[in-house]
Scaffold this motif. Sequence first.
Motif: not given
Length: 806
Positions: A675-676, A680-683, A708-709, A714-716
């Motif tokens: 889903a992320a 990606l931008a909205a997530t 994945s890596f 880019n995701l906190p």
Amino acid sequence: MKNPLRNTTIRTQLTLAIFSATVIVLLAAAIFSIYWKANETAEQAQRRAHTIVAILAQDFVRSVLMDSPDTVVDMTNKLESFSLVDHAVFFNRDGTPILMYTREGEQPLEKVPNQTEPLHLNSNSIGVYLPIEYQAKHYGTAYFDFKRDSFNQEYTVYLTRLLLVSPVLLVFSIGVALFFQQFFTRPIRELAAAFDHLGQQALSTSNITSKEVAQLFHGFNAMTQRVKESQHLLAEQKEQLRITLESIADGVIATDKNGCITYLNPAAEQITGWNENSALQRPAEHVYRLVDESSERPLTGQIDETLLTGSVHISLESTALWTKQAAKIPVHSSIAPIREPAGQINGVVIIFQNVSEARELAHQLRHQATHDTLTELINRAHFEQTLNTTLQAMTRRDHHGLLYLDLDQFKIVNDTCGHTAGDALLKQIASLIKSTVRGNDIVARLGGDEFAVFLPSCSLAQAAEVAEKIRSNIGEFIFIWNTHQFRIGVSIGVVAIDTNKLSYSDLMSAADLSCYAAKDNGRNRVHLYHQEDQDLIQRHGEMRWVERIHTAIAKNQFVLFAQQVLPIDSDNPNEHIEVLVRYQDKNGNVVLPSAFLPAAERYNLSPIIDRWVIHSLLSNIRLVNFLKLRQNLRVNINLSGLTLSDAGLADFVAARVQQAKLPPKSICFEITETAAVANLAATAHFMRAMKLLGCEFALDDFGIGVSSFSYLKNLPVDYLKIDGSFVRDIDKNPINQAMVNAINQIGHVMNLKTIAEFVETQAICQHLQTIGVDFAQGYFVHQPCPLEQIFAVIEHASNHCKCQIL
């Protein structure tokens, strides 16, 4: 019977009345006078008889007592001296005549009249009976017969004078009659003359001679004033009615009792094309020619029926009027009788209105109600009505086809060139579909980029050929917009309509499923519906879940469960509980999310479920207070990919957290790697907003994505949840053990905590402890339980993980 005096004047009638009354009075007076004179004559005769009896009484007594002849002779001599006496008879007390006298020259009495009657009137004489009394004693009776000549002479003189006086009295009465008729009829003559000029002048009351006539004159003057006022009012009303009839837009035609026109107002002239002079006295049906608007069948007989029966005809729909110039104008009309005060029908009035614009507007509204405004195809509602009508009329030998079309890549055109280009594309596609099918086939736009085609008298194989032809034509079609060129495809579901007695909803559901199956199989395809198709059965089951999900949200049929996530290292004080959603049916059975979440994802219902979970959790006072007391406890909430695209989600969560007065760090959102990466931008935007609030994030099912890596940096996130497919056989599969080890090391390098899912055995837990994974989740650690039971589980749990109780 006709009154003969009806045509005579009051003066004549009054003169005749006075004259007649005078004549009657004179006649009555004459008769009375004659009668009185006759009685006077009789009384005079009686008085003379009394005189004679008084003279002869003494002699009669001596004659009776002494029986002397000399006495009788004396009585006879004395009777000779009474010249008016023709006969005399004296009777004793026994009634025996003792003296019978007859004057010389007279005939003797043939018979003596009856003594019981004192007075006898004959043509030539008057006879009188009188008793003879002397010194109060009765001695007999005397009868005298007097000549009438002396009496008749007096009577004749009296009648002569009466006849002389009567004409004078008659002339006098006529004069009096003429005077009084002049005097008394003058007001009446003035009143009659005033009636000839009613309303023009008032009567003078200065010379009135009686109270009654004064009242009559005053009443007449008042009536004259009211007549003037009424005439003035009627004139005003008539003028106002004329102005009204000439000003209104409705046509008005009036007829007489024979149906011939007596009036047309200007609006009627304009609508019918006839002027009033030409139309007057013509039969109304020659001017007002009403027809059925569609068939142009004449609607005759309504005027005649109204004249005969008094019925009212109102025509509001499908009626038109043929004008004099042979033009057909849609009209609304009413035909009603004109009645006299007594109720007799005296004609008809026709009121009609030119409704060309209204009828055209109504036609447009009906068209808009049944057709799509963009493509001019019929809309979903009219398509449903048409299909239902066909289904109700079907027989065993009928076979029809239904196509459900969904354009592929339509969103690209909208996003690239805007909705105007998208609308133009839909119009061209609609024309392309209509040109491909038969003339009697029905094409409808269901909404968006979805279309439906009903193929009457068409087998499933023929319907498949039509669908393939449509797919091919659309596939070859190139849409050009400015400098852009697009090729699009279409996915088509085909359903046979036969004797299976499927309802409209069942047919559309089957067609929709077939269309989605075509999309799932690679798009730009045709898929035929078969009841035994497992993919379609699964999709049908998902569609049934749509209604259940809406009902569950409305009636709180979803329930919350919780599962512990415990630290493997006993030195780690933190722990989590993951909130899981379940569906509870009407029988109380709990349904796992694997049954309804695919449907929720497919039909965009997962955001509704996620919001319900967040609201329910943060409204649970016991849970909120429990989290406030245990600052090392986190509650994990799962979010779908569609929910992450919800622009208002961050504000929704912030408002609920503030309302619950819960420390935001107590909340950890779980999002799947898939889903992320999909949005990606909205997530990233949502995660940054929640991180600023103080919430934590866990990346669920990590490791199954190919990139994945590369996306992880880019995701906190705060936690990595290693996908259970690597964990469940880590004690037996060295590759999966290496994958878990690699994910764990990368997570720790990025300062992230790791959580292993599907920890179902003690051996798996030991391997995870060896690798150094931070948390474990699975049936070996804790089996999910209702949320209300998790509080007791945590309160009685030990401070170390089960993994260490080996």
